[in-house]
Design an enzyme around this catalytic site. Sequence first.
Site, PDB file in Angstrom:
ATOM      1  N   SER A 169       0.851  -1.189   0.000  1.00  0.00           N
ATOM      2  CA  SER A 169       0.000   0.000   0.000  1.00  0.00           C
ATOM      3  C   SER A 169       0.881   1.232   0.000  1.00  0.00           C
ATOM      4  O   SER A 169       2.038   1.184   0.429  1.00  0.00           O
ATOM      5  CB  SER A 169      -0.901   0.012   1.241  1.00  0.00           C
ATOM      6  OG  SER A 169      -1.614   1.227   1.352  1.00  0.00           O
ATOM      7  N   TYR A 183      -2.234  -0.177  10.546  1.00  0.00           N
ATOM      8  CA  TYR A 183      -2.214  -0.529   9.124  1.00  0.00           C
ATOM      9  C   TYR A 183      -0.917  -0.057   8.476  1.00  0.00           C
ATOM     10  O   TYR A 183      -0.288  -0.803   7.715  1.00  0.00           O
ATOM     11  CB  TYR A 183      -3.427   0.100   8.435  1.00  0.00           C
ATOM     12  CG  TYR A 183      -3.578  -0.268   6.982  1.00  0.00           C
ATOM     13  CD1 TYR A 183      -3.839  -1.578   6.596  1.00  0.00           C
ATOM     14  CD2 TYR A 183      -3.481   0.701   5.982  1.00  0.00           C
ATOM     15  CE1 TYR A 183      -4.002  -1.921   5.260  1.00  0.00           C
ATOM     16  CE2 TYR A 183      -3.643   0.377   4.646  1.00  0.00           C
ATOM     17  CZ  TYR A 183      -3.898  -0.933   4.290  1.00  0.00           C
ATOM     18  OH  TYR A 183      -4.051  -1.258   2.962  1.00  0.00           O
TER      19      TYR A 183
END
Length: 265
Positions: free
Chosen positions: A142, A155
Amino acid sequence: MTSRTIWITGASSGIGEALAIRFAREGANLVLSARREDELKRVEARCLDAGLHADQVLVLPLDVTDWESLPGAVSRVTAQFGSIDLLINNAGVSQRSLCKDTDMSVYRKLMDVDVMGQIALTKAVLPDMLERGSGHIAVTASVAGKVGVPQRTGYCAAKHAVMGFFDALRAEVEDAGVHVSTIVPGFIRTSIAENALAADGSAFGQVDDDIAGGMDVDECAEVVVKGLNAKTREIPVGKGKEMAALWVKRIAPEMLFRLTKGRNG
């Protein structure tokens, strides 16, 4: 990818589902894994509609945090298809909560699913690839693996770890014939926000404006497949301002920090 065997985790929705359909059109043998068997069956039907025969798709329900089950899953795949040409570690979960409010169990789940599960399955698949001197391992990282933003402490930590592990793995195995690609999505229109973990571990259940305005998931799949076919080491994919953050982080990190520290979403 015609007749090559591709194993996709997190294949029941989002990027994983879009990649499955895209590879089905190329005639690949597909292994579809996630926890929800009913959703995998739905994706299987779409793959058959895209042109695959029933014996070219294996629905293999899997929880990547159940490490003990992974060697058996690998054996089932190789029993049907002989070998695994491309593993796409796409299983994952996001987060929407401030650090001060977040239960430690949420951080543990993020690490177990997004990091340790990817490592465990990779380790289960890697020996055969090394023995054959060929294979390709990819992971959905990501932009959050490069940039830290509010409400994503766990995250971002997990995706930074993913980037580090697979970059290091590439350095170990590329000369042995095994390619490693890190997929670096920005905002893609999927259900990642709704399924993200809230502070207490429940589903966040809301749509982010950034996600809602992100790249179409099928367009994302086209970019990723092109990169995987070319064995690109790092595949950025997105179209919004978050993609510019990858460059700002390199050349002006202080500027990026000032831009991100006030964000609440």
